[in-house]
Design an enzyme around this catalytic site. Structure first.
Site, PDB file in Angstrom:
ATOM      1  N   ASP A  12     -51.082 -14.755  -7.055  1.00  0.00           N
ATOM      2  CA  ASP A  12     -50.286 -14.738  -6.140  1.00  0.00           C
ATOM      3  C   ASP A  12     -49.514 -15.594  -6.282  1.00  0.00           C
ATOM      4  OD1 ASP A  12     -49.216 -13.076  -4.072  1.00  0.00           O
ATOM      5  OD2 ASP A  12     -50.874 -12.607  -4.025  1.00  0.00           O
ATOM      6  N   HIS A  14     -47.249 -15.823  -3.716  1.00  0.00           N
ATOM      7  CA  HIS A  14     -46.970 -15.317  -1.375  1.00  0.00           C
ATOM      8  C   HIS A  14     -46.633 -16.397  -1.112  1.00  0.00           C
ATOM      9  CE1 HIS A  14     -46.448 -11.385  -3.953  1.00  0.00           C
ATOM     10  NE2 HIS A  14     -45.412 -11.424  -2.591  1.00  0.00           N
TER      11      HIS A  14
END
Length: 135
Positions: A12, A14
């Site tokens: 990920d 983000h």
């Protein structure tokens, strides 16, 4: 001053929410160690060992949190972090699932606190203070 390790687990990337969490926790007087994005369980655990952290806060937004977090409590215990608090939050599973069920599964995996998508760090501060007993 209590130390909290934060970061984004797995594949990920983000980063924005992670930075907001870091900023808010710093402002509240915590020592924050940010392992950043694309972090493994070992990244979180090693940072917690090196800094004598009280809490590991795992974020995941891409839906694979359940896979990425599996076995993390066991690894913490194997590393001598028996008392570490484990928090997880974000979009931690794929698709629309009943959050009560998701929370139950993560708690069975050894996480102390499980937060749904869209929760703001400000809404978690009182729980952090309660769990850590102040700063």
């Amino acid at each position: 001053m209590k130390t909290i390790v934060i970061g984004v687990i797995g594949a990920d990337v983000h980063a924005v929410g992670n930075k907001i969490i870091e900023y808010t926790l710093n402002k509240e007087g915590y020592n924050v160690v940010n392992v950043g994005v694309l972090s493994s369980q070992e990244d979180f655990i090693n940072a917690a060992i090196e800094t004598s952290a009280s809490l590991i806060m795992v974020s995941s937004l891409y839906g694979q949190g359940e896979l990425d977090c599996r076995g993390m409590r066991d690894k913490c215990e194997e590393s001598g972090l028996d008392q570490i608090l484990l928090y997880v939050g974000g979009n931690i599973v794929i698709g629309k699932q009943d959050f009560t069920e998701v929370e139950k599964r993560f708690k069975e995996m050894g996480f102390n606190r499980v937060y749904p998508p869209g929760i703001k760090i400000e809404d978690v501060l009182s729980t952090i203070k309660q769990d850590l007993g102040g700063n």
